[in-house]
Enzyme design. Structure first.
Site, mmCIF file in Angstrom:
data_model
loop_
_atom_site.group_PDB
_atom_site.id
_atom_site.type_symbol
_atom_site.label_atom_id
_atom_site.label_comp_id
_atom_site.label_asym_id
_atom_site.label_seq_id
_atom_site.Cartn_x
_atom_site.Cartn_y
_atom_site.Cartn_z
ATOM 1 N N HIS A 20 -2.247 -0.479 2.287
ATOM 2 C CA HIS A 20 -3.034 -0.368 3.511
ATOM 3 C C HIS A 20 -4.256 0.528 3.307
ATOM 4 O O HIS A 20 -5.304 0.300 3.903
ATOM 5 C CB HIS A 20 -2.164 0.199 4.643
ATOM 6 C CG HIS A 20 -0.910 -0.577 4.875
ATOM 7 N ND1 HIS A 20 0.319 0.008 5.010
ATOM 8 C CD2 HIS A 20 -0.681 -1.915 4.950
ATOM 9 C CE1 HIS A 20 1.243 -0.917 5.178
ATOM 10 N NE2 HIS A 20 0.657 -2.088 5.139
ATOM 11 N N ASP A 117 -6.519 0.018 11.490
ATOM 12 C CA ASP A 117 -5.908 -1.120 10.814
ATOM 13 C C ASP A 117 -4.865 -1.738 11.740
ATOM 14 O O ASP A 117 -4.632 -1.256 12.859
ATOM 15 C CB ASP A 117 -5.353 -0.735 9.435
ATOM 16 C CG ASP A 117 -4.093 0.120 9.477
ATOM 17 O OD1 ASP A 117 -3.496 0.287 10.557
ATOM 18 O OD2 ASP A 117 -3.698 0.639 8.412
#
Length: 481
Positions: A20, A117
């Protein structure tokens, strides 16, 4: 480099995990390199991954990227082994929200926008509190995004488990999804991670836009559906911005001399990289079949080997070959000796971008994580799709059925051990076969398309990013007025 937005400051929130953090770092560096934007990465970390810390210390573009580590305290009391990955990540981001708020409040220059995100959508109230333009960054495909946004609708239409459905799951205007290919949270509707996934799908629609690590030419049908299909637009009215492909730069990786020397000696387009990502651990039975398949194919390979998940070591596994101490008991007897002239084994991790870009590489056996998929495409390499978890099954379907740059086993590797004969055939086809060459030609055209999308002159992804920055500038001007 365009300088019209040079005084903007954007905060980007990253959830824990290397997979990520890398896309967020790439986005921040792209904003700095192409648009002269100051970014502050708010990186939620667990304190247990040294690879996260090493990434945060990498040099950044133009000195414009600042990283602020937000270490979570001890939250072990909230976790237990039965909690699935998506639930864990959402819980971590939830616990980190006070740290995010505090970090923004302490900034000498407040950000002009907040990008989160896909696991950080619960930071929406913080963006509203500071009156910030707010965007979700999905470092994956438009197709995955369409399923995520449309899942709350499917939740009301489908009774029972999705994986038990006989018909494909239909998303308006988009490629339908095979029930067996759904993302992990949809595998069990009774698990908490499905509840979290539904929430994410609903919260996506509350942001000002979604950034995608994809590009127009790669997913034109799905992106057109978001713009033109009334049923899909009724669910998601905010725009999607394909800004990719964002991939790790080759120059940040240095190959060990022995591996580079070996690659330099191999013929062009003759080597297969086998790497299933940081979470790609196989059963011992599957590792055995993969080893035999590679050997029987008689093709050159580099294999990033990880310890198998379970099973005992017995006489079917090798006694130590000379120089094999790093791989005790994981591979068939004599494997290293028999493949000494055709294969190289790398323990735990290889410098993937550098390897894929080498002129001797001919293909990539990959778990179809989107970071790895894009790295293969921008290197002009066709793939053998070996999906394991998350949205990788959807990625594999996209690559094989719609884009046509990958092969895959007849059965999903997560449902059945793939035998050595099938692996041998897949490897031979990809490296030597006519079908492999057709895919190689296709992916090389995609490589050119990807470069064009990022062009500062007329690239579609560059234009998308410019539009986002223009919107942020306009919002800031309105606030000043």
């Amino acid at each position: 480099m365009s300088g019209s937005s040079n005084n903007l400051h954007i905060a980007i929130l990253s959830s824990p995990g290397v997979g990520h953090l890398i896309p967020v770092l790439l986005l921040a560096n792209r904003l700095a390199a192409q648009h002269n934007i100051k970014t502050t990465i708010l990186a939620v970390t667990t304190g247990g991954a040294s690879s996260e810390s090493s990434l945060l210390k990498l040099p950044n573009e133009e000195g414009l990227v600042e990283t602020v580590e937000l270490p979570l305290g001890d939250i072990s009391h909230l976790m237990n082994p039965s909690i699935q990955v998506v639930t864990r990540l959402c819980m971590m981001l939830r616990e980190a929200l006070p740290l995010v708020r505090s970090a923004i409040a302490s900034m000498g220059r407040k950000p002009d926008a907040l990008i989160v995100d896909l696991f950080g959508t619960e930071a929406l109230p913080i963006a509203l509190e500071y009156d910030l333009p707010k965007y979700v960054y999905v470092p994956s495909t438009a197709w995955f995004t369409a399923l995520t946004i449309y899942c709350p609708v499917l939740d009301g239409e489908v009774k029972g488990q999705y994986v038990d459905e006989r018909d494909y799951l239909k998303i308006p205007g988009c490629k339908p999804v095979r029930p067996v290919d759904v993302v992990d949270p949809m595998l069990n509707r009774h698990d908490q991670q499905y509840v979290e996934y539904l929430r994410q799908g609903k919260e996506f629609t509350l942001f000002d836009g979604i950034l995608l690590n994809s590009w127009e030419e790669l997913e034109s049908k799905t992106l057109e559906a978001f713009r033109e299909n009334e049923a899909l637009r009724s669910v998601m009215t905010a725009p999607l911005y394909p800004i990719g492909p964002l991939t790790r730069p080759i120059e940040q990786e240095v190959l060990e001399n022995g591996l580079m020397d070996w690659l330099d000696k191999q013929p062009n387009q003759s080597v297969l990289l086998v790497s299933l990502g940081s979470g790609g651990v196989l059963s011992q039975e599957q590792m055995t079949e993969l080893a035999w398949g590679l050997e029987l194919s008689q093709q050159r390979f580099i294999w990033v080997v990880r310890t198998p998940t379970s099973g005992r070591v017995d006489d079917a596994f090798f006694t130590r070959d000379e120089g094999s101490e790093e791989f005790p008991g994981y591979l068939p007897s004599g494997f290293l000796t028999r493949t000494r002239n055709t294969g190289v084994l790398v323990p735990l991790w290889g410098q993937q971008v550098k390897i894929l870009s080498h002129r001797s590489m001919g293909g990539f056996l990959t778990h179809c994580g989107w970071n790895s998929t894009l790295e293969s495409i921008v290197s002009g390499l066709p793939m053998i799709a070996w999906p394991l978890y998350a949205e990788q099954r959807m990625n594999a379907a996209l690559l094989t059925e719609e884009i046509g740059v990958a092969l895959r086993p007849e059965e999903l590797p997560t449902r059945k051990v793939v035998g050595r004969e099938e692996i041998e055939k897949l490897v031979r086809t990809l490296i030597q076969g006519e079908d492999g060459q057709v895919m190689r030609d296709k992916v090389k055209r995609l490589k050119i398309s990807a470069a064009n999308a990022l062009s500062e002159i007329s690239g579609s992804s560059h234009k998308s990013m410019c539009q986002i920055l223009s919107d942020i500038r306009n919002k800031r001007a309105q606030m000043i007025d």
